[in-house]
Scaffold this motif. Structure first.
Motif, PDB file in Angstrom:
ATOM      1  N   PRO A  35       0.879  -1.145  -0.252  1.00 15.66           N
ATOM      2  CA  PRO A  35       0.402   0.287   0.155  1.00 15.66           C
ATOM      3  C   PRO A  35       0.719   1.416   0.365  1.00 15.66           C
ATOM      4  CG  PRO A  35       0.186  -0.897   2.052  1.00 15.66           C
ATOM      5  CD  PRO A  35       0.709  -2.266   1.129  1.00 15.66           C
ATOM      6  N   LYS A  36       0.092   2.649  -0.480  1.00 15.58           N
ATOM      7  CA  LYS A  36       0.972   3.730  -0.519  1.00 15.58           C
ATOM      8  C   LYS A  36       1.519   3.685   1.117  1.00 15.58           C
ATOM      9  CE  LYS A  36      -0.320   8.235  -1.389  1.00 15.58           C
ATOM     10  NZ  LYS A  36      -0.668   9.389  -1.408  1.00 15.58           N
ATOM     11  N   GLU A  37       1.044   3.776   2.110  1.00 20.91           N
ATOM     12  CA  GLU A  37       1.304   3.630   3.684  1.00 20.91           C
ATOM     13  C   GLU A  37       1.241   2.453   4.083  1.00 20.91           C
ATOM     14  OE1 GLU A  37       2.093   7.698   3.065  1.00 20.91           O
ATOM     15  OE2 GLU A  37       2.517   6.659   4.646  1.00 20.91           O
ATOM     16  N   GLY A  38       2.720   1.824   4.785  1.00 20.66           N
ATOM     17  CA  GLY A  38       2.775   0.853   6.113  1.00 20.66           C
ATOM     18  C   GLY A  38       3.942   0.502   4.487  1.00 20.66           C
ATOM     19  N   PRO A  39       3.628  -1.269   5.690  1.00 23.74           N
ATOM     20  CA  PRO A  39       4.876  -2.639   4.989  1.00 23.74           C
ATOM     21  C   PRO A  39       3.674  -3.133   3.596  1.00 23.74           C
ATOM     22  CG  PRO A  39       3.839  -2.684   7.134  1.00 23.74           C
ATOM     23  CD  PRO A  39       3.410  -1.697   6.886  1.00 23.74           C
ATOM     24  N   SER A  40       4.504  -4.005   3.155  1.00 21.92           N
ATOM     25  CA  SER A  40       3.317  -4.686   2.085  1.00 21.92           C
ATOM     26  C   SER A  40       3.509  -6.063   2.787  1.00 21.92           C
ATOM     27  CB  SER A  40       5.306  -5.276   1.088  1.00 21.92           C
ATOM     28  OG  SER A  40       4.466  -6.887   0.108  1.00 21.92           O
ATOM     29  N   ILE A  41       2.552  -6.384   2.623  1.00 21.84           N
ATOM     30  CA  ILE A  41       2.220  -8.304   2.955  1.00 21.84           C
ATOM     31  C   ILE A  41       2.207  -9.359   2.243  1.00 21.84           C
ATOM     32  CG2 ILE A  41       0.048  -9.312   4.039  1.00 21.84           C
ATOM     33  CD1 ILE A  41       1.485  -6.612   5.795  1.00 21.84           C
ATOM     34  N   LEU A  42       2.878  -9.773   2.892  1.00 22.77           N
ATOM     35  CA  LEU A  42       1.839 -11.445   2.030  1.00 22.77           C
ATOM     36  C   LEU A  42       1.066 -11.822   3.058  1.00 22.77           C
ATOM     37  CD1 LEU A  42       2.569 -13.761  -0.418  1.00 22.77           C
ATOM     38  CD2 LEU A  42       4.883 -14.398   0.681  1.00 22.77           C
ATOM     39  N   ARG A  43       0.047 -12.582   1.762  1.00 23.95           N
ATOM     40  CA  ARG A  43      -0.693 -13.198   2.779  1.00 23.95           C
ATOM     41  C   ARG A  43      -1.700 -15.087   2.311  1.00 23.95           C
ATOM     42  NH1 ARG A  43      -7.211 -11.198   2.188  1.00 23.95           N
ATOM     43  NH2 ARG A  43      -8.164 -12.339   3.725  1.00 23.95           N
ATOM     44  N   ILE A  44      -1.417 -15.819   2.972  1.00 23.34           N
ATOM     45  CA  ILE A  44      -1.663 -16.726   2.751  1.00 23.34           C
ATOM     46  C   ILE A  44      -2.983 -17.204   3.574  1.00 23.34           C
ATOM     47  CG2 ILE A  44      -0.100 -19.285   2.415  1.00 23.34           C
ATOM     48  CD1 ILE A  44       2.212 -17.915   2.609  1.00 23.34           C
ATOM     49  N   GLN A  45      -4.274 -17.752   2.596  1.00 18.78           N
ATOM     50  CA  GLN A  45      -4.841 -18.221   3.199  1.00 18.78           C
ATOM     51  C   GLN A  45      -4.920 -19.755   3.744  1.00 18.78           C
ATOM     52  OE1 GLN A  45      -7.270 -15.945  -0.019  1.00 18.78           O
ATOM     53  NE2 GLN A  45      -8.705 -15.059   1.925  1.00 18.78           N
ATOM     54  N   GLN A  46      -5.595 -19.527   3.397  1.00 20.45           N
ATOM     55  CA  GLN A  46      -6.360 -21.951   4.072  1.00 20.45           C
ATOM     56  C   GLN A  46      -4.733 -22.583   3.721  1.00 20.45           C
ATOM     57  OE1 GLN A  46      -9.647 -22.507   1.422  1.00 20.45           O
ATOM     58  NE2 GLN A  46     -10.950 -21.903   3.125  1.00 20.45           N
ATOM     59  N   VAL A  47      -3.771 -22.015   5.075  1.00 20.00           N
ATOM     60  CA  VAL A  47      -2.366 -22.468   4.881  1.00 20.00           C
ATOM     61  C   VAL A  47      -2.614 -24.007   5.356  1.00 20.00           C
ATOM     62  CG1 VAL A  47      -1.428 -20.381   6.025  1.00 20.00           C
ATOM     63  CG2 VAL A  47      -1.839 -22.314   7.149  1.00 20.00           C
ATOM     64  N   VAL A  48      -1.679 -25.107   4.164  1.00 17.70           N
ATOM     65  CA  VAL A  48      -1.438 -26.661   3.877  1.00 17.70           C
ATOM     66  C   VAL A  48      -0.205 -26.388   4.645  1.00 17.70           C
ATOM     67  CG1 VAL A  48      -3.318 -26.815   2.381  1.00 17.70           C
ATOM     68  CG2 VAL A  48      -1.080 -26.202   1.933  1.00 17.70           C
ATOM     69  N   ARG A  49       0.027 -27.717   4.302  1.00 17.94           N
ATOM     70  CA  ARG A  49       1.842 -28.428   5.361  1.00 17.94           C
ATOM     71  C   ARG A  49       2.978 -27.671   4.073  1.00 17.94           C
ATOM     72  NH1 ARG A  49       0.230 -33.225   8.208  1.00 17.94           N
ATOM     73  NH2 ARG A  49       0.011 -32.398  10.804  1.00 17.94           N
ATOM     74  N   GLY A  50       2.020 -27.539   2.866  1.00 22.02           N
ATOM     75  CA  GLY A  50       3.247 -27.809   2.030  1.00 22.02           C
ATOM     76  C   GLY A  50       3.718 -25.940   1.920  1.00 22.02           C
ATOM     77  N   ASP A  51       3.056 -25.190   3.145  1.00 26.30           N
ATOM     78  CA  ASP A  51       3.042 -23.549   2.365  1.00 26.30           C
ATOM     79  C   ASP A  51       4.481 -23.396   2.994  1.00 26.30           C
ATOM     80  OD1 ASP A  51      -0.486 -23.260   2.302  1.00 26.30           O
ATOM     81  OD2 ASP A  51       1.237 -23.438   0.828  1.00 26.30           O
ATOM     82  N   SER A  52       4.809 -24.866   4.296  1.00 19.91           N
ATOM     83  CA  SER A  52       6.034 -24.479   5.550  1.00 19.91           C
ATOM     84  C   SER A  52       7.350 -23.993   4.889  1.00 19.91           C
ATOM     85  CB  SER A  52       6.353 -25.047   5.934  1.00 19.91           C
ATOM     86  OG  SER A  52       5.248 -25.505   7.076  1.00 19.91           O
ATOM     87  N   ALA A  53       7.689 -23.524   4.532  1.00 23.09           N
ATOM     88  CA  ALA A  53       9.169 -22.504   3.647  1.00 23.09           C
ATOM     89  C   ALA A  53       9.380 -21.255   4.525  1.00 23.09           C
ATOM     90  CB  ALA A  53       8.279 -22.527   2.872  1.00 23.09           C
ATOM     91  N   ALA A  54      10.839 -20.495   4.013  1.00 25.60           N
ATOM     92  CA  ALA A  54      11.293 -19.363   4.421  1.00 25.60           C
ATOM     93  C   ALA A  54      10.474 -18.329   3.834  1.00 25.60           C
ATOM     94  CB  ALA A  54      13.044 -19.272   4.902  1.00 25.60           C
ATOM     95  N   TYR A  55      10.028 -17.388   4.156  1.00 31.21           N
ATOM     96  CA  TYR A  55       9.810 -16.578   3.334  1.00 31.21           C
ATOM     97  C   TYR A  55      10.327 -15.058   2.873  1.00 31.21           C
ATOM     98  CZ  TYR A  55       5.471 -19.299   1.998  1.00 31.21           C
ATOM     99  OH  TYR A  55       4.284 -20.611   2.190  1.00 31.21           O
TER     100      TYR A  55
END
Lengths: 114, 118
Positions: B70-90
């Motif tokens: 957004p214009k103000e504030g941080p960048s957001i990475l959003r993951i909905q309904q996480v699954v085990r395969g999403d486990s990682a370093a981002y």
């Protein structure tokens, strides 16, 4: 096809030995950038070097040196007189002309034993 | 000059929950990149954003993942309904000029957020 290949998955050396980490890249762009990053066990990424495709001059920084050869599409990294603190995973990366995203190799884990 | 900030550094979620990862770029940087590092692998590009714009999302999974800057504030990475395969370093990276400057631009990486999905 992989754009960046680091064929060495893991290397173990004894302290004070020299070690070379290989990196081979693939691109059709005439302007591109090559990078090396270090990832110590703590997990962060530490920037080491950036090289532009139009500058093939090799570079030395302390115990680190880089050999860029366009003829073989390689950008190899040598650590002279390795130290235990050099133990880390090292990543080679490529960014093509538009300089947007990086393509990372799979990394080489370097173990330096005392 | 503070570097790229990411929080949280570690995030644990149960399957089906949402994960929100934050990235504050370096001061003066208006370009943000997100990468994912699966265990024992290299980093894979996910998305490139400028303020209020998504420039390249070719690496983002088609479902459940979204990113904003957004214009103000941080960048957001959003993951909905996480699954085990999403486990990682981002990892988040920022750069001052993005594609415009071919001679001096370099991406600076944050320390990463390690997501564990139980």
């Amino acid at each position: 096809a992989q754009k960046v290949t680091q064929a060495q998955t893991e290397i173990s050396v004894v302290e004070k030995e020299d070690v070379t980490l290989d990196c081979v890249y693939e691109t059709r762009d005439t302007t591109y950038y090559l990078f090396w990053y270090k990832q110590p066990p703590s997990g962060e990424l530490v920037f080491l070097i950036r090289r532009n495709s139009f500058d093939e001059q090799n570079e030395i920084s302390g115990r680190y040196s880089w050999n860029f050869q366009k003829s073989t599409s390689s950008f190899n990294f040598t650590i002279t007189a390795s130290q235990v603190v050099d133990s880390a995973v090292y990543f080679c990366a490529l960014s093509e002309g538009g300089f947007n995203k990086f393509y990372f190799g799979s990394g080489t884990k370097l173990n330096v034993k005392p | 000059n503070a570097g790229v900030m990411q929080n949280p550094r570690h995030l644990v979620r149960r399957r089906g929950q949402e994960a929100r990862l934050r990235c504050s770029p370096m001061k003066g940087h208006s370009h943000v990149y997100w990468y994912r590092q699966l265990p024992e692998e290299g980093l894979k590009f996910m998305v490139y954003l400028q303020k209020e714009n998504i420039i390249d999302e070719s690496g983002m999974p088609k479902e459940r993942f979204s990113a904003e800057f957004p214009k103000e504030g941080p960048s957001i990475l959003r993951i909905q309904q996480v699954v085990r395969g999403d486990s990682a370093a981002y990892f988040c990276a920022s750069s001052p000029l993005g594609a415009k400057d071919l001679f001096t631009d370099t991406q600076y990486f944050g320390p990463g957020t390690r997501l564990t999905v139980l």
